[in-house]
Design an enzyme around this catalytic site. Structure first.
Site, PDB file in Angstrom:
ATOM      1  N   LYS A   1      16.216 -16.880   7.512  1.00 25.72           N
ATOM      2  CA  LYS A   1      16.732 -17.082   8.900  1.00 25.72           C
ATOM      3  C   LYS A   1      18.209 -17.283   8.638  1.00 25.72           C
ATOM      4  CE  LYS A   1      16.490 -19.974  12.899  1.00 25.72           C
ATOM      5  NZ  LYS A   1      15.853 -21.106  13.470  1.00 25.72           N
TER       6      LYS A   1
ATOM      7  N   GLY B   1      20.600 -21.989   2.721  1.00 25.40           N
ATOM      8  CA  GLY B   1      20.215 -21.013   1.565  1.00 25.40           C
ATOM      9  C   GLY B   1      20.675 -19.395   1.953  1.00 25.40           C
ATOM     10  N   CYS B   2      20.374 -19.049   3.220  1.00 25.86           N
ATOM     11  CA  CYS B   2      20.562 -17.848   3.483  1.00 25.86           C
ATOM     12  C   CYS B   2      21.956 -17.500   3.507  1.00 25.86           C
ATOM     13  CB  CYS B   2      19.855 -17.373   5.006  1.00 25.86           C
ATOM     14  SG  CYS B   2      18.066 -17.737   4.822  1.00 25.86           S
ATOM     15  N   THR B   3      22.818 -18.433   3.823  1.00 23.67           N
ATOM     16  CA  THR B   3      24.403 -18.135   3.851  1.00 23.67           C
ATOM     17  C   THR B   3      24.752 -18.317   2.463  1.00 23.67           C
ATOM     18  OG1 THR B   3      24.385 -19.332   6.168  1.00 23.67           O
ATOM     19  CG2 THR B   3      26.406 -19.408   4.606  1.00 23.67           C
TER      20      THR B   3
ATOM     21  N   ALA C   1      23.929 -14.569   1.455  1.00 22.68           N
ATOM     22  CA  ALA C   1      24.525 -13.545   1.685  1.00 22.68           C
ATOM     23  C   ALA C   1      26.128 -13.569   1.446  1.00 22.68           C
ATOM     24  CB  ALA C   1      24.634 -13.794   3.324  1.00 22.68           C
TER      25      ALA C   1
END
Length: 157
Positions: A40, A45-47, A50
């Site tokens: 998401k 974590g995704c930030t 990325a």
């Protein structure tokens, strides 16, 4: 969930990016590609994942490696994520998770003791001919780029 292995052909895709443009695997023929699946946009974590890729732009260019991220988020949410962090690489919207399923990156996972279906954080290194060079399932956000770099160095020129 079928997993991909080195030597397998990378499953094709044709998905909208954060700007609404359609992006396909064929757009990257002739160059190496790192595809990563994340659960998401704009979550911790995704930030981290990325932004680590964003911060390695020069290294990626030197390695000749293009990158795309995929999540079930709609293009508008992907655009907000890109705008907020200045990611500047394609973030693809796999709303029906068909591409994630083809890559084996969709399945049952356990979080805080609860089982659910969703994205299994995974990344794939694809060669210029569209073959899987390496696949990592359940990869940690901070390990996505180092694993790809190590695989590229092992493969040599």
């Amino acid at each position: 969930m079928a997993k991909l292995n080195p030597g397998d052909p990378a499953p094709d895709f044709n998905l909208p990016d954060q700007h609404g443009a359609m992006v396909s695997l064929g757009d990257f023929r002739g160059q190496q590609l790192l595809i990563y699946f994340y659960p998401k946009a704009d979550t911790p974590g995704c930030t981290r994942q990325a932004c680590s890729i964003r911060d390695a732009r020069e290294l990626l260019r030197d390695l000749g490696l293009a990158v795309v991220g995929l999540s079930p988020d709609p293009p508008a949410r992907q655009q907000k994520f890109d705008d907020k962090y200045g990611l500047a690489f394609p973030l693809l919207a796999d709303a029906d998770h068909r591409v994630a399923e083809a890559y084996g990156a969709w399945g049952e996972k356990t979080r805080y003791g609860r089982k659910s279906l969703g994205i299994i954080r995974s990344s794939f290194l694809i060669d210029a001919a569209g073959q899987i060079v390496a696949a990592w399932y359940g990869v940690k956000p901070e390990d996505t780029l180092p694993k790809a770099q190590k695989a590229l160095e092992a493969a040599g020129p």
